[in-house]
Design a protein around this motif. Sequence first.
Motif, PDB file in Angstrom:
ATOM      1  N   LYS A 176      50.442  43.735  34.515  1.00 48.11           N
ATOM      2  CA  LYS A 176      49.986  42.601  35.331  1.00 48.11           C
ATOM      3  C   LYS A 176      49.208  43.124  36.534  1.00 48.11           C
ATOM      4  O   LYS A 176      49.583  42.935  37.687  1.00 48.11           O
ATOM      5  N   MET A 177      48.119  43.787  36.223  1.00 56.25           N
ATOM      6  CA  MET A 177      47.247  44.304  37.274  1.00 56.25           C
ATOM      7  C   MET A 177      45.896  43.590  37.201  1.00 56.25           C
ATOM      8  O   MET A 177      45.452  43.198  36.125  1.00 56.25           O
ATOM      9  N   ALA A 178      45.261  43.459  38.367  1.00 56.12           N
ATOM     10  CA  ALA A 178      43.976  42.768  38.426  1.00 56.12           C
ATOM     11  C   ALA A 178      43.025  43.501  39.352  1.00 56.12           C
ATOM     12  O   ALA A 178      43.441  44.273  40.234  1.00 56.12           O
ATOM     13  N   LEU A 179      41.742  43.255  39.152  1.00 59.11           N
ATOM     14  CA  LEU A 179      40.680  43.793  40.002  1.00 59.11           C
ATOM     15  C   LEU A 179      40.044  42.649  40.787  1.00 59.11           C
ATOM     16  O   LEU A 179      39.933  41.525  40.279  1.00 59.11           O
ATOM     17  N   GLN A 180      39.603  42.958  42.022  1.00 59.52           N
ATOM     18  CA  GLN A 180      38.850  41.952  42.772  1.00 59.52           C
ATOM     19  C   GLN A 180      37.902  42.651  43.725  1.00 59.52           C
ATOM     20  O   GLN A 180      38.280  43.597  44.435  1.00 59.52           O
ATOM     21  N   GLY A 181      36.666  42.215  43.718  1.00 63.69           N
ATOM     22  CA  GLY A 181      35.675  42.772  44.631  1.00 63.69           C
ATOM     23  C   GLY A 181      34.531  41.803  44.810  1.00 63.69           C
ATOM     24  O   GLY A 181      34.320  40.905  43.990  1.00 63.69           O
ATOM     25  N   GLN A 182      33.788  42.000  45.887  1.00 65.02           N
ATOM     26  CA  GLN A 182      32.658  41.131  46.211  1.00 65.02           C
ATOM     27  C   GLN A 182      31.415  41.975  46.413  1.00 65.02           C
ATOM     28  O   GLN A 182      31.477  43.064  46.983  1.00 65.02           O
ATOM     29  N   ARG A 222      42.885  47.705  30.778  1.00 57.03           N
ATOM     30  CA  ARG A 222      44.173  47.834  31.462  1.00 57.03           C
ATOM     31  C   ARG A 222      44.458  46.700  32.438  1.00 57.03           C
ATOM     32  O   ARG A 222      45.554  46.612  32.971  1.00 57.03           O
ATOM     33  N   PHE A 223      43.491  45.828  32.676  1.00 54.25           N
ATOM     34  CA  PHE A 223      43.679  44.805  33.702  1.00 54.25           C
ATOM     35  C   PHE A 223      43.798  43.421  33.066  1.00 54.25           C
ATOM     36  O   PHE A 223      43.068  43.077  32.134  1.00 54.25           O
TER      37      PHE A 223
END
Length: 926
Positions: free
Chosen positions: A765-771, A787-788
Amino acid sequence: MNIRQILSAAAASLAVGAMAALPLSAQKKPLDHSVYDSWQTVSSIQNPYGGNWLLYSITLQDGDDTLHIYDIAEGAVAYTIPRGSGAVISQDGSTAVYLIEAPKQAVRQAKIDKKKAHEMPKDTLVILDLKSGTRTVFPDVDRMYVGDDLQSYVAYRQAQTEASKEGGRDLYITDIRTLTTDTIAHVDDCVVSSKGEKIIYATEPAKDDSLGQRELHLLIPASGEDHTLYSTPKEGLISGIKFNEEATAAVFYSRRDTSEAAKDLRDIFYADLTAEKPSAECIVPSDIKGLPEGMGISDKATLRLSKDGRYLVLGVKELPEPEDENVPDFEKVSLDIWRWDADYLPTQVKINKSRFERQTLTALYYFDKPGQILMLADETMPMVSIPENLTGNTILVLNDKPYRVERQWDPTPRYDLYRLNIENGERELISRNRTVRSTLSPDGRYAAMFDAADTCWHLYDIVNNEWRNLTADVPALFWDDEEDTPSAAGPTGPALWYKDGSALLIGARFDVWKFYTDGSKAPENMTEGIGAADSIKFTPALSLLFDQRLERRNGRSADRKILDDKPLYFSSFNDITKETGIYLKDLSARRPKMQKLVSGPATYRLSAIGSGKKPVLFYTMGDFRNPYDLYRTSNLFKTSEQLTDINPQQDQYRWGSVELVDWMSEDGAFRCEGMLFTPDDLDSTGKYPMVLYFYERNSDGLYSYRAPAPSRSIINISYFVSNGYIVFVPDIYYHVGHPGQSAMNCIMPGVDKVLEGRPWIDSTKMALQGQSWGGYQTAYMITQTDRFAAAGAGAPVSNMTSAYGGIRWGSGVTRQMQYEHGQSRIGDNLWDGFDLYVENSPLFFVRNVTTPVLIMHNDEDGAVPWYQGIEFFTALRRCGKQAWMLTYNGEDHNLVQRYNCKDYTVKLVEFFDHFLKGEPMPEWMK
């Protein structure tokens, strides 16, 4: 709690680390979206004239601010002023003048009710006697006028009323000592001299007064004298009014010919204010000798009289072509012509219209040579600037004209260097194609230049045409070796001049060095090698050496000159521990020596200094857990007193801790760092989802406070940690040509590192976030790994081949420079490096995506073209991948409107809660 106790508590909290569980945390509630508006910051901290009064504001994220006036001698807040703003303290410290702003809620309601401008809630001006506390109130004010120093008089203008729409507004001038007030009707503009002893105001007639005149007046408030300097018909104009520094003269623009045919012509008038009966005369007519053909005097330039009174600096611009009045508006051709050899693209000119309109060719009018002007700039050398405090007749000109076209793809500043004689306009070429950044000495005689070609600072004597390399033999690094874009080297720090021009300070990688302009002494390490020895970066902070009026002048750089006999303060940053601090070197001491005042696991910012035998220092301090409150110390940090207690409501909410994590990149080339945020009530037997946020390198902000706030584009770390998420913020180091794989190279081993020994992080239960750049790397990474469980990509570039030639609509420039020499780090053009553009474009690998993704890309994005988000979304949709895209209509790269920020924050949380916590899918996703 004193400063030492606070630091000890912060250190203890960090040492306990991610496994700590605070005893009361289980009783605290998680942050929710309703808390944002009430969160506070301390802002606008200033100590005018280094006197007895400290000003600061407590600012709400959304609401009315509160002004505080703090009595330094008494050690207490003397006055708390709801909605107070723009406060000015008189030079003698007896009086404060400020505005009480209209309540924001009332303004909002008036907008809802569609009130007209003159019906909107109004501000109020207050004159406060700081000794007695007596307040004198003047309602319905829209603007306040004071000089650089408030001594005796303040002027303020009536807010718009139904009547004032018909021509000018009332101007009020009040003596802050006696509170007597004069009223002047129909005022269009007003300028106050530096010391406030003279006021020039322009009047305009009422709209129904067909015979009325525009007039310019000089008022001497102390005597009540009012002189009419100039008048012109109603169709004329009066603009650009400027005093000289001593207020003995003034200049302004007008039009002698008020006909429609001459609407673009300007004349410049001069008034000797020392005359018994001062009046204005035209010194620079619109047809003056020396004016190039097709050119005219431009009122877009700021007029300036030289300090010695010899000349006037003015600007000249090409006159617009007259319009063909025989062609109706609906048949007029609207056309942009793109020329291959033009200096700028049409998009740059249109988007930066006001800036380009203000660009004029510099000329001088010499008072001993009337009837003519001397052109210093022309089309081959368009940018000529006269130093404000110039004492000689020779200036340095950095001419970028020959290199403007190539700035389309190479942002490196390149110049031809010239010496220019301002008495006769003669030019002497010194050097061609120099990649330099320059700063002038206070008198304009010397230029300190960092040259990217040899990564050294050079001193150039403009008068004698002599060069000297300042840093070549100094055992320190003066160029930024951490910059990993394919661009020219930049300096590690700025150059700060001593007020008399005898020396300057230049920041190296760690220490700060002093260089003597005459070369009579060897360079001195002002920070005594402490920086290099302990990996501490020193930066000159604040000093009593600065002109105290800078507090009234908003810290104008011209006032930040160093004196050789005053204390010099430095901010410090430890490159290894990320701790910050404040150091002092008292230059007035017989043997000045660096003194560490405070340092520790927090962010310290020196904010103001009260003068006296023992200076009182005001500073803010905070870390992830503690907001930036305001403190004072009267004994150089032996003891400290906390002055504010913002955000006490934070104690009701669950918070978290942060620790620094390090690991090696996949290829072993970089030692990477990152921040790991964990909730206070962490249960080591449980399972927690983790969100990764990244953008270049962020670990230097280990001890930064992160207030709960609606997001403009990225996750709010405090909110996520409070709500049971682990947040990991890894740093990224780059190999030129491979920015996408560089992210994988640094981030994925970082993920493995934080999972080691932390079984409570749920690796499924991993996530990525970027702007923006982080949005691009998020988009790229989900094409490379499965993996996300979720990803949030804000304003991502998805196709570098199409983005390469796109326009950054916020500035009008192309994105080519970003790829060849900037953040995107391709390091080559599209044709020679085509394979690299494809390799780094998520679009071409969309079929590999297994991660559900939420894209935010707005239709008025001024940095990354909106179509990049569309390309990515439509490709994901075509390939049957789970994807959603949010487009906030009319919004920019990062959200501006607070209501949109709140909406996006909720949706971003709901998206991650669904995929990482198993919460029901929200309606907007169905």
